[in-house]
Design an enzyme around this catalytic site. Structure first.
Site, PDB file in Angstrom:
ATOM      1  N   LYS A  20       1.357 -11.150   8.398  1.00 49.17           N
ATOM      2  CA  LYS A  20       1.183  -9.617   7.631  1.00 49.17           C
ATOM      3  C   LYS A  20       1.345  -9.795   6.113  1.00 49.17           C
ATOM      4  O   LYS A  20       0.557  -9.172   5.616  1.00 49.17           O
ATOM      5  CB  LYS A  20       2.283  -9.169   8.562  1.00 49.17           C
ATOM      6  N   ASN A  21       2.675 -10.267   5.763  1.00 51.43           N
ATOM      7  CA  ASN A  21       2.651 -10.414   4.394  1.00 51.43           C
ATOM      8  C   ASN A  21       1.933 -11.803   3.574  1.00 51.43           C
ATOM      9  O   ASN A  21       2.284 -11.041   2.266  1.00 51.43           O
ATOM     10  CB  ASN A  21       4.485 -10.632   4.419  1.00 51.43           C
ATOM     11  N   CYS A 114      12.605   4.322   1.444  1.00 53.98           N
ATOM     12  CA  CYS A 114      12.409   3.367   2.592  1.00 53.98           C
ATOM     13  C   CYS A 114      13.791   2.748   3.519  1.00 53.98           C
ATOM     14  O   CYS A 114      14.833   2.911   2.840  1.00 53.98           O
ATOM     15  CB  CYS A 114      11.841   1.499   2.202  1.00 53.98           C
ATOM     16  N   ARG A 119      13.858   0.553  -2.742  1.00 54.05           N
ATOM     17  CA  ARG A 119      12.806  -0.615  -3.338  1.00 54.05           C
ATOM     18  C   ARG A 119      11.796  -0.336  -4.353  1.00 54.05           C
ATOM     19  O   ARG A 119      11.464   0.082  -4.087  1.00 54.05           O
ATOM     20  CB  ARG A 119      11.880  -0.389  -1.859  1.00 54.05           C
ATOM     21  N   PRO A 120      12.887  -0.345  -5.194  1.00 53.46           N
ATOM     22  CA  PRO A 120      12.121   0.154  -6.407  1.00 53.46           C
ATOM     23  C   PRO A 120      10.894  -1.086  -6.873  1.00 53.46           C
ATOM     24  O   PRO A 120      10.758  -1.336  -6.271  1.00 53.46           O
ATOM     25  CB  PRO A 120      13.641  -0.224  -7.602  1.00 53.46           C
ATOM     26  N   ILE A 121      10.665  -0.266  -8.121  1.00 49.50           N
ATOM     27  CA  ILE A 121       9.061  -0.886  -8.742  1.00 49.50           C
ATOM     28  C   ILE A 121       9.221  -1.519  -9.877  1.00 49.50           C
ATOM     29  O   ILE A 121       8.550  -1.778 -11.149  1.00 49.50           O
ATOM     30  CB  ILE A 121       7.886  -0.436  -8.175  1.00 49.50           C
ATOM     31  N   ASP A 122      10.598  -1.600 -10.570  1.00 50.82           N
ATOM     32  CA  ASP A 122      10.993  -1.917 -12.093  1.00 50.82           C
ATOM     33  C   ASP A 122       9.739  -2.634 -12.424  1.00 50.82           C
ATOM     34  O   ASP A 122       9.465  -3.576 -13.191  1.00 50.82           O
ATOM     35  CB  ASP A 122      12.052  -2.001 -12.609  1.00 50.82           C
ATOM     36  N   LEU A 123       9.938  -4.032 -11.357  1.00 50.88           N
ATOM     37  CA  LEU A 123       9.587  -6.073 -12.149  1.00 50.88           C
ATOM     38  C   LEU A 123       8.002  -6.194 -11.892  1.00 50.88           C
ATOM     39  O   LEU A 123       7.671  -6.797 -12.501  1.00 50.88           O
ATOM     40  CB  LEU A 123      10.561  -6.174 -10.892  1.00 50.88           C
ATOM     41  N   ASP A 307      14.059 -10.175   6.514  1.00 50.72           N
ATOM     42  CA  ASP A 307      13.017  -9.918   7.370  1.00 50.72           C
ATOM     43  C   ASP A 307      13.284 -10.302   9.113  1.00 50.72           C
ATOM     44  O   ASP A 307      13.476 -10.415  10.331  1.00 50.72           O
ATOM     45  CB  ASP A 307      11.503 -10.208   7.616  1.00 50.72           C
ATOM     46  N   ARG A 399       3.044  -2.154  13.249  1.00 51.32           N
ATOM     47  CA  ARG A 399       3.127  -2.410  12.034  1.00 51.32           C
ATOM     48  C   ARG A 399       2.846  -3.865  11.661  1.00 51.32           C
ATOM     49  O   ARG A 399       2.705  -4.738  11.264  1.00 51.32           O
ATOM     50  CB  ARG A 399       3.737  -1.914  10.808  1.00 51.32           C
TER      51      ARG A 399
HETATM   52  N1  EPU Z   1      13.265  -5.710  -6.194  1.00 51.68           N
HETATM   53  C1  EPU Z   1      13.916  -4.569  -7.528  1.00 51.68           C
HETATM   54  N2  EPU Z   1      12.788  -4.215  -8.223  1.00 51.68           N
HETATM   55  C2  EPU Z   1      11.665  -3.987  -8.020  1.00 51.68           C
HETATM   56  C3  EPU Z   1      10.872  -4.913  -6.901  1.00 51.68           C
HETATM   57  C4  EPU Z   1      12.016  -5.429  -6.203  1.00 51.68           C
HETATM   58  O1  EPU Z   1      15.272  -4.498  -8.060  1.00 51.68           O
HETATM   59  O2  EPU Z   1      10.844  -3.923  -8.672  1.00 51.68           O
HETATM   60  C5  EPU Z   1      14.579  -5.965  -5.619  1.00 51.68           C
HETATM   61  C6  EPU Z   1      14.768  -4.938  -4.250  1.00 51.68           C
HETATM   62  O3  EPU Z   1      15.135  -4.158  -3.549  1.00 51.68           O
HETATM   63  C7  EPU Z   1      14.801  -6.161  -3.105  1.00 51.68           C
HETATM   64  C8  EPU Z   1      14.376  -7.250  -3.917  1.00 51.68           C
HETATM   65  O4  EPU Z   1      14.216  -7.600  -5.075  1.00 51.68           O
HETATM   66  O5  EPU Z   1      16.360  -6.297  -3.617  1.00 51.68           O
HETATM   67  C9  EPU Z   1      12.881  -8.354  -2.744  1.00 51.68           C
HETATM   68  O6  EPU Z   1      12.254  -7.443  -2.836  1.00 51.68           O
HETATM   69  P1  EPU Z   1      10.738  -7.400  -2.794  1.00 51.68           P
HETATM   70  O7  EPU Z   1      10.004  -7.395  -4.000  1.00 51.68           O
HETATM   71  O8  EPU Z   1      10.880  -9.209  -2.373  1.00 51.68           O
HETATM   72  O9  EPU Z   1      10.240  -7.654  -1.238  1.00 51.68           O
HETATM   73  P2  EPU Z   1       8.761  -6.883  -0.719  1.00 51.68           P
HETATM   74  O10 EPU Z   1       7.712  -7.614  -2.440  1.00 51.68           O
HETATM   75  O11 EPU Z   1       8.295  -5.176  -1.582  1.00 51.68           O
HETATM   76  C10 EPU Z   1       8.352  -7.947   1.028  1.00 51.68           C
HETATM   77  C11 EPU Z   1       8.203  -8.073   2.371  1.00 51.68           C
HETATM   78  C12 EPU Z   1       9.550  -7.506   2.856  1.00 51.68           C
HETATM   79  C13 EPU Z   1      10.317  -8.524   3.159  1.00 51.68           C
HETATM   80  C14 EPU Z   1      11.214  -8.838   1.128  1.00 51.68           C
HETATM   81  C15 EPU Z   1      11.792  -9.808   0.965  1.00 51.68           C
HETATM   82  C16 EPU Z   1       5.723  -7.862   1.947  1.00 51.68           C
HETATM   83  C17 EPU Z   1       4.053  -7.187   1.994  1.00 51.68           C
HETATM   84  N3  EPU Z   1       6.686  -7.277   2.601  1.00 51.68           N
HETATM   85  O12 EPU Z   1       8.729  -7.053  -0.046  1.00 51.68           O
HETATM   86  O13 EPU Z   1       9.177  -7.397   4.366  1.00 51.68           O
HETATM   87  O14 EPU Z   1      11.928  -7.885   3.320  1.00 51.68           O
HETATM   88  O15 EPU Z   1       9.541  -9.015   0.941  1.00 51.68           O
HETATM   89  O16 EPU Z   1      11.239 -10.900   1.236  1.00 51.68           O
HETATM   90  O17 EPU Z   1       5.406  -8.928   1.772  1.00 51.68           O
HETATM   91  C18 EPU Z   1       8.888  -6.946   6.488  1.00 51.68           C
HETATM   92  O18 EPU Z   1       8.029  -7.338   6.787  1.00 51.68           O
HETATM   93  O19 EPU Z   1       9.376  -6.546   7.675  1.00 51.68           O
HETATM   94  C19 EPU Z   1       8.794  -6.713   5.114  1.00 51.68           C
HETATM   95  C20 EPU Z   1       9.722  -5.300   4.720  1.00 51.68           C
END
Ligand code: EPU
Length: 432
Positions: A20-21, A114, A119-123, A307, A399
């Site tokens: 999925k991911n 969530c 789950r911020p998107i700052d990065l 996960d 999902r």
């Molecule tokens: N984070 C930030 N800022 C950002 C982005 C992330 O601080 O801009 C933090 C998050 O809050 C978290 C960490 O960085 O503490 C890692 O988050 P990441 O961005 O890697 O997560 P994601 O890309 O949103 C994907 C998977 C998730 C999985 C995470 C961690 C997908 C679609 N989703 O999410 O999958 O838990 O990586 O491995 O790829 C799931 O499948 O159940 C699921 C939640």
């Protein structure tokens, strides 16, 4: 809702589904060109359906050729995605990079809260700004002006390590930017490598795949491609845990054992025997010495995946002794714990660690799934529990697990999908 009658040892063969991911960012990547792409081995899941609907709403032609193959023709797309669809799935944030890079602008509603934590998107935004985009948040919508993206040096790490979908966005945007981009601290999950493989087929120039340092030479145009999604490592590991928790023996076919990273080590420490063959088969059973307590710390790949934390917590409940599971990626991802307590588990939460005193027989109960991985954990616990377990709100499971009950039934589990109203009245609290 799932009704599970526990106590059956699982045995037999199960086929791994596509990841999925991986598939979600690959659908987003298909928008980077005007040409058609075909994506195979896509799992049949509601999250994939949401992503297909969002892409179709943007104006792409999207067709499901068979349950696992999709054709996407994104010739005429617009730059804005509707809130109604985007709010259903956080992974729609992966559209930011492709829309900005191909159309020079993007408008995506900020994904909502969530249950697994903040789950911020700052990065994601920092990476796009480094490439020269102007980013504004207006009325809850992330608005990006990206008329002239130029290669840059970008650090992808944050407080909890690298970001998976943030790295995906940066790679996709950099692929169509002018000049060279270097991403340091990039996520190196197998799903990111899969994305790089598909982009390379589309004409992108990426070096360092599978490492934390990626160098991307921007090109002016990408073309369509044919790509097969990698097997789902989280699904594979969930079936491995199903073998352990029921003291069974399972062979997972068509998986990629080398993607299991630290999970494989933890399973060995816990007393599971795992044997893999080069053609992608993984056999797993409990070793004659039985299960032993273990310690887990979730970390970005190749560390132990967040996960799998919930499912592994369920396993710890049946392992005699004290196991400790610490969350470093989503420190509050423990919504499954109160539900496991309802089944008689002994777990205490100390900060971002779950301390599990395992070995007592779990008892079936009605429990509530809060998110995708928590649903899987509760079903696994139900497989090991005495009597009946009723897992409600199973839509979370749909999902991310392709045909979970069918695959479990084929392994000998007594699992049945029922409407939510089928929960026996005696389980519904009566208030006078
Ligand atoms: N984070 C930030 N800022 C950002 C982005 C992330 O601080 O801009 C933090 C998050 O809050 C978290 C960490 O960085 O503490 C890692 O988050 P990441 O961005 O890697 O997560 P994601 O890309 O949103 C994907 C998977 C998730 C999985 C995470 C961690 C997908 C679609 N989703 O999410 O999958 O838990 O990586 O491995 O790829 C799931 O499948 O159940 C699921 C939640």
């Amino acid at each position: 809702m799932f009704k599970i009658i526990g106590g059956h040892q699982l045995s037999g063969i199960v086929q791994a589904s596509g990841s999925k991911n991986s598939a979600l960012p690959l659908f987003a990547a298909s928008l980077l060109t005007e040409d058609e792409s075909i994506i195979e081995n896509v799992p049949d899941l509601s999250d994939i359906q949401f992503m297909a609907e969002i892409i179709a709403d943007l104006g792409a032609e999207v067709e499901k050729l068979d349950p696992n193959t999709w054709r996407i023709n994104p010739k005429a797309i617009v730059h804005f995605a509707p809130y109604d669809l985007v709010r259903k799935m956080r992974a729609s944030i992966c559209l930011l990079g492709p829309l900005a890079a191909r159309l020079g602008r993007a408008e995506i509603p900020m994904p909502g809260g969530c249950v697994i934590g903040n789950r911020p998107i700052d990065l994601h935004i920092r990476a796009l700004e480094s490439l020269g985009a102007k980013v504004e948040l207006k009325g809850g919508v992330v608005q990006i002006d990206a008329a002239n993206l130029k290669g840059a040096s970008i650090f992808m790490g944050g407080r909890h390590g690298s970001t998976v979908t943030g790295t995906a966005n940066a790679i996709m945007a950099a692929s169509l930017s002018q000049g060279t981009t270097v991403l340091d601290g990039a996520a190196c999950e197998p799903e990111i490598v899969d994305l790089c493989e598909m982009l390379t087929k589309m004409g992108a120039i990426i070096q360092g795949m599978g490492s934390h340092r990626l160098e991307i030479q921007g090109v002016s145009k990408l073309h369509g491609c044919h790509h097969r999604v990698i097997p789902d490592r989280i699904e594979t590991a969930t079936y491995a845990i199903a073998a352990g928790i029921t003291n069974g023996e399972i062979c997972i076919q068509g998986c990629q054992p080398k993607h299991l990273g630290a999970f494989a080590n933890v399973m060995q420490e816990c007393g599971m025997e795992m044997e893999s063959s080069p053609d992608g088969n993984l056999s797993i059973k409990v070793s004659p010495g039985g299960l032993k307590p273990f310690e887990v710390i979730t970390l970005p790949y190749p560390g132990f995946p967040t996960d799998l934390q919930a499912q592994t917590t369920a396993l710890a409940c049946v392992v005699p002794g004290l196991s400790i599971l610490t969350e470093r990626v989503y420190p509050s991802r423990f919504m499954h714990v109160p539900e496991l307590l309802r089944m008689g588990a002994e777990i205490s939460l100390e900060g971002s660690s779950a301390i599990v005193l395992g070995g007592k027989k779990l008892k079936g109960a009605p429990v509530m799934a809060s998110d995708l991985r928590a649903s899987a954990a509760l079903i696994l616990a139900g497989l090991a529990a005495q009597d009946e377990t009723w897992v409600q709100r199973i839509y979370h499971l749909d999902r991310g697990y392709d045909q979970f009950e069918t695959k479990l039934q084929a392994l000998g589990a007594d699992v049945e999908r029922l409407p939510e109203e089928a929960l026996p009245k005696s389980f519904i609290p009566q208030f006078e």
